[in-house]
Design an enzyme around this catalytic site. Structure first.
Site, short mmCIF file in Angstrom:
data_model
loop_
_atom_site.label_atom_id
_atom_site.label_comp_id
_atom_site.label_asym_id
_atom_site.label_seq_id
_atom_site.Cartn_x
_atom_site.Cartn_y
_atom_site.Cartn_z
N SER A 135 0.81 -1.22 0.00
CA SER A 135 0.00 0.00 0.00
C SER A 135 0.84 1.27 0.00
CB SER A 135 -0.95 0.00 1.20
OG SER A 135 -1.92 -1.00 1.07
N ASP A 170 -5.78 0.89 -4.72
CA ASP A 170 -4.31 0.90 -4.75
C ASP A 170 -3.75 -0.44 -5.21
OD1 ASP A 170 -5.31 -0.29 -2.46
OD2 ASP A 170 -3.87 0.63 -1.09
N HIS A 171 -4.53 -1.51 -5.03
CA HIS A 171 -4.13 -2.86 -5.41
C HIS A 171 -5.30 -3.79 -5.13
CE1 HIS A 171 -3.91 -3.59 -1.14
NE2 HIS A 171 -3.12 -2.52 -1.03
#
Length: 432
Positions: A68, A286-287
């Site tokens: 992150s 973010d992912h």
């Protein structure tokens, strides 16, 4: 006459061709399958469904799979850095200016909202510079002493404001609050720390009635920014962090509740943007986290009722059961909070889980197996994430793009100079 269909890549004309305000929404770990799960549990389309623009690549400088901190740095500063780094270059470890700092330096009002602690990776990526994301008290001190301080800081993480940092923030003019009821009468600048660590998950929000929801923090922040009426505009970062942390725990029930709260928050944000056509809204993750799947083990079924029945997070149940050898307590806890009758083997698996993460996963997998939800990892994956948006300038974000393209293009649209910020921070110490 029917209203023309909106498409983000060929948007209708807005009253202002150039945006004044920017709202950036990050669903931490909110990959494509998590979004699908939230939609299925809502039993209706999500607010963002009509605003799909493309997908975002998420690799960091040193791994196909980002953490992150590196992801936040990419989204905030437009650079790839190593996993664990917050707002620093991977080579010389010096500070890299963020679009939020650039906005503040050029006269915009700024704010960060998170359901995590405010010094956590995503908000830190926009407001601080640290060689390691774990230096949370160091990051918190930076956030309130920055030459480009945010006007709004709302979330959890009171434990990180130690060694006089909280007192320094108040000395520097922040109005400190720690209860949801105080939001109504607070003025800018505001520092709201509503929990020692992260905020309580939405699945069990009644356990912490003094904490505001993501929607309440977002609504009040936009009201405050409107009341301030900065002629330049504002930049507001909104992070829904609990999707990620619950996916790490294989807690699909708690994760989708966080997704539903994000959906309610998006409804408010999109209504604001439509009434104020000078506002650009971007929504991404973010992912991806946990490699979650809907369906598992050679079966084409999904039983949402098992997720709907759960009333406590696996984190809370894990805290109750960690270290316990009382098999009846384990059985009754799962019966009470997950509404399931667990087997002797499942009790043994929970009983033998030695850490907080392992016991959360043991509990989460017990519920998930019944719902037919699967997981491939307890960490992140390298899957591309979705990008949604609305407002003037949105046509610049279509297709499959790098996460670093987002801040680069935002800076170009608004005229924010991140290079000048980097130069101004050349002597900043990036570790305690």
């Amino acid at each position: 006459m029917e209203e023309p269909q909106y498409t983000v890549c060929s948007p209708p004309s807005f009253s202002s061709p150039t945006p004044k305000n920017f709202i950036f929404v990050v669903g931490d770990g909110n990959g494509p399958t998590a979004i699908t799960l939230t939609r299925l549990m809502k039993k209706a389309p999500l607010v963002v469904d009509g605003y799909f623009a493309g997908t975002v690549r998420t690799a960091s400088d040193d791994s196909y799979i980002t953490d992150s901190a590196a992801a936040a740095t990419a989204l905030a500063c437009g650079i790839k850095t190593y996993n664990g780094a917050v707002g620093v270059f991977p080579g010389n470890l010096s500070a890299s200016g963020s679009i939020m700092e650039a906005a503040k330096s050029q006269g915009w009002s700024t704010g960060i909202i998170t359901t995590a602690f405010v010094s956590d990776a995503t908000p830190a990526g926009f407001t601080a510079h640290s060689q390691d994301r774990s230096y949370q008290s160091f990051i918190a001190a930076q956030q309130v002493t920055s030459p480009y301080p945010a006007d709004i800081i709302l979330g959890g993480g009171r434990n990180d404001f130690i060694n006089g940092t909280l007192e320094l923030a108040i000395e520097r003019g922040y109005n400190f609050i720690d209860h949801a009821t105080q939001l109504a009468n607070v003025s800018l600048p505001v520092l709201g720390l509503f929990a020692p660590e992260r905020l309580t998950y939405d699945i069990e929000k009644e356990l912490a009635p003094h904490q505001p929801t993501l929607l309440e923090m977002t609504k009040r922040s936009i009201e405050l920014l409107e009341e301030q009426n900065n002629p330049n505009g504002f930049f507001l970062l909104v992070e829904a962090s609990g999707i990620d942390t619950n996916e790490h725990s294989w807690d699909a029930a708690a994760a989708y509740r966080e997704g539903l709260m994000l959906d309610k928050t998006m409804e408010y944000i999109m209504n604001f943007a439509k009434k104020n056509e000078d506002t650009l809204v971007l929504v991404t993750a973010d992912h991806e986290t946990s490699g979650i799947s809907i369906g598992r083990d050679y079966s084409k079924v999904f039983y949402p009722e098992f997720l709907e029945a759960q009333t406590r997070s696996t984190s809370t149940m894990g805290e109750l059961l960690l270290g316990s050898k009382d098999r009846e307590l384990i059985r009754n806890t799962l019966k009470t909070y997950a509404k399931i009758d667990i087997t002797e083997d499942e009790i043994t698996k929970i009983e033998q889980s030695p850490t907080k993460w392992e016991i959360r996963i043991a509990i989460g997998s017990t519920v998930a197996s019944r719902a037919r939800i699967g997981f491939t990892t307890a960490d992140h994956t390298g899957v591309d994430v979705n990008l949604y948006g609305y407002g003037p300038g949105m046509q610049n974000f279509c297709g499959n793009i790098e996460n670093t393209d987002i801040p680069s293009r935002v800076a170009q649209i608004f005229g924010w100079n991140t290079f000048a910020i980097t130069e101004s921070l050349v002597d900043l110490v990036t570790k305690p």
